[in-house]
Design a protein around this motif. Structure first.
Motif, PDB file in Angstrom:
ATOM      1  N   ALA A   1      -2.685   8.240  15.100  1.00 46.60           N
ATOM      2  CA  ALA A   1      -2.468   6.686  15.194  1.00 46.60           C
ATOM      3  C   ALA A   1      -1.847   6.373  14.017  1.00 46.60           C
ATOM      4  N   VAL A   2      -1.171   5.115  14.032  1.00 51.30           N
ATOM      5  CA  VAL A   2      -0.568   4.490  12.928  1.00 51.30           C
ATOM      6  C   VAL A   2      -1.455   3.362  12.523  1.00 51.30           C
ATOM      7  N   LEU A   3      -1.838   3.126  11.264  1.00 49.07           N
ATOM      8  CA  LEU A   3      -2.595   1.814  10.968  1.00 49.07           C
ATOM      9  C   LEU A   3      -1.915   0.434  11.241  1.00 49.07           C
ATOM     10  N   THR A   4      -2.505  -0.364  11.732  1.00 53.98           N
ATOM     11  CA  THR A   4      -1.822  -1.406  12.427  1.00 53.98           C
ATOM     12  C   THR A   4      -2.844  -2.519  11.860  1.00 53.98           C
ATOM     13  N   GLU A   5      -2.064  -3.960  12.103  1.00 52.02           N
ATOM     14  CA  GLU A   5      -2.972  -5.194  11.909  1.00 52.02           C
ATOM     15  C   GLU A   5      -4.186  -5.353  12.925  1.00 52.02           C
TER      16      GLU A   5
ATOM     17  N   MET B   1       0.853  -1.239  -0.024  1.00 51.53           N
ATOM     18  CA  MET B   1      -0.003   0.066  -0.053  1.00 51.53           C
ATOM     19  C   MET B   1       1.012   1.234   0.108  1.00 51.53           C
ATOM     20  N   ARG B   2       0.622   2.311  -1.031  1.00 50.56           N
ATOM     21  CA  ARG B   2       1.305   3.650  -0.834  1.00 50.56           C
ATOM     22  C   ARG B   2       0.978   4.101   0.416  1.00 50.56           C
ATOM     23  N   ALA B   3       2.158   4.915   0.816  1.00 48.69           N
ATOM     24  CA  ALA B   3       1.954   5.793   2.209  1.00 48.69           C
ATOM     25  C   ALA B   3       0.960   6.693   2.007  1.00 48.69           C
ATOM     26  N   THR B   4      -0.106   6.652   3.192  1.00 51.25           N
ATOM     27  CA  THR B   4      -1.251   7.688   3.099  1.00 51.25           C
ATOM     28  C   THR B   4      -1.211   8.162   4.602  1.00 51.25           C
TER      29      THR B   4
ATOM     30  N   CYS C   1      -0.284   6.026   7.777  1.00 51.73           N
ATOM     31  CA  CYS C   1       0.118   4.563   7.024  1.00 51.73           C
ATOM     32  C   CYS C   1       1.363   4.822   6.317  1.00 51.73           C
ATOM     33  N   PRO C   2       2.426   4.576   6.909  1.00 50.80           N
ATOM     34  CA  PRO C   2       3.599   4.993   6.302  1.00 50.80           C
ATOM     35  C   PRO C   2       4.110   3.687   5.840  1.00 50.80           C
ATOM     36  N   GLU C   3       5.074   3.686   4.822  1.00 50.29           N
ATOM     37  CA  GLU C   3       5.649   2.649   4.157  1.00 50.29           C
ATOM     38  C   GLU C   3       6.876   2.156   5.026  1.00 50.29           C
ATOM     39  N   ASN C   4       7.221   2.849   5.957  1.00 41.68           N
ATOM     40  CA  ASN C   4       8.458   2.554   6.830  1.00 41.68           C
ATOM     41  C   ASN C   4       8.556   3.287   7.974  1.00 41.68           C
ATOM     42  N   GLU C   5       9.312   2.953   9.085  1.00 44.33           N
ATOM     43  CA  GLU C   5       9.375   3.840  10.132  1.00 44.33           C
ATOM     44  C   GLU C   5      10.160   5.270   9.914  1.00 44.33           C
ATOM     45  N   HIS C   6      11.044   5.306   9.180  1.00 45.19           N
ATOM     46  CA  HIS C   6      11.733   6.436   8.732  1.00 45.19           C
ATOM     47  C   HIS C   6      10.509   7.561   8.227  1.00 45.19           C
ATOM     48  N   MET C   7       9.721   7.030   7.397  1.00 40.72           N
ATOM     49  CA  MET C   7       8.572   8.013   6.869  1.00 40.72           C
ATOM     50  C   MET C   7       7.838   8.456   7.990  1.00 40.72           C
ATOM     51  N   LEU C   8       7.684   7.658   8.930  1.00 41.93           N
ATOM     52  CA  LEU C   8       6.695   8.146  10.174  1.00 41.93           C
ATOM     53  C   LEU C   8       7.483   9.176  11.015  1.00 41.93           C
ATOM     54  N   ASP C   9       8.766   8.919  11.109  1.00 46.14           N
ATOM     55  CA  ASP C   9       9.551   9.781  11.850  1.00 46.14           C
ATOM     56  C   ASP C   9       9.653  11.088  11.322  1.00 46.14           C
ATOM     57  N   GLN C  10       9.962  11.140  10.033  1.00 45.75           N
ATOM     58  CA  GLN C  10      10.179  12.326   9.410  1.00 45.75           C
ATOM     59  C   GLN C  10       8.923  13.030   9.446  1.00 45.75           C
ATOM     60  N   ALA C  11       7.745  12.433   9.441  1.00 46.90           N
ATOM     61  CA  ALA C  11       6.378  13.170   9.482  1.00 46.90           C
ATOM     62  C   ALA C  11       6.228  14.044  10.583  1.00 46.90           C
ATOM     63  N   LEU C  12       6.666  12.954  11.765  1.00 40.14           N
ATOM     64  CA  LEU C  12       6.334  13.634  13.092  1.00 40.14           C
ATOM     65  C   LEU C  12       7.314  14.774  13.311  1.00 40.14           C
ATOM     66  N   PHE C  13       8.431  14.437  12.763  1.00 39.86           N
ATOM     67  CA  PHE C  13       9.304  15.681  13.031  1.00 39.86           C
ATOM     68  C   PHE C  13       9.127  16.581  12.327  1.00 39.86           C
ATOM     69  N   ARG C  14       8.718  16.885  11.214  1.00 38.75           N
ATOM     70  CA  ARG C  14       8.200  18.062  10.286  1.00 38.75           C
ATOM     71  C   ARG C  14       6.930  18.757  10.979  1.00 38.75           C
TER      72      ARG C  14
END
Length: 131
Positions: free
Chosen positions: A102-106, A1-4, A77-90
């Motif tokens: 929240a982050v989308l999880t199983e 899934m694309r990062a959303t 819904c990030p593709e990886n943890e780095h994308m999430l960290d970058q979003a929260l940092f910005r």
């Protein structure tokens, strides 16, 4: 899934535009969730399935949907943890605050937006002492 990133109650606001710029710059698809989608599984909404097709499958009619909330909320819904960290940092750097995130999880992908909101609210109240 694309990062959303799913945005709730941010459409047409200054904060919503800032979030769109932040997440868009990082390669996320930014989607503003409409009230008629609140009873659909968040995983389906994040995948970009149309409201009409999901509602039809679930037997949900627009006029039956009354469960809404007014608070701003993000489901990332990030593709990886780095994308999430970058979003929260910005978001912190730009001073864009959305307390309900929240982050989308199983575990939560089959929850409705309303159920996810209620759970995040409970957690937020515990962490902030009800403030």
């Amino acid at each position: 899934m694309r990062a959303t990133v799913l945005c709730y109650n941010l459409k047409g606001t200054t904060k919503g535009r800032k979030i769109g710029l932040i997440f868009g710059f990082l390669g996320y698809r930014v989607r503003h969730v409409e009230e008629e989608e609140y009873l659909l599984p968040v995983g389906e909404v994040a995948e970009g399935r149309t409201t009409e097709s999901i509602n039809e499958e679930a037997g949900v009619k627009k006029k039956e949907i009354e469960a809404v909330f007014q608070e701003e909320m993000l489901l990332m819904c990030p593709e990886n943890e780095h994308m999430l960290d970058q979003a929260l940092f910005r978001m912190r750097k730009e001073k864009v605050q959305v307390p309900l995130k929240a982050v989308l999880t199983e575990m939560n992908k089959n929850w409705t937006s309303v159920a996810l909101h209620d759970e995040i609210m409970r957690e937020h109240e515990k962490m902030t002492g009800g403030k």
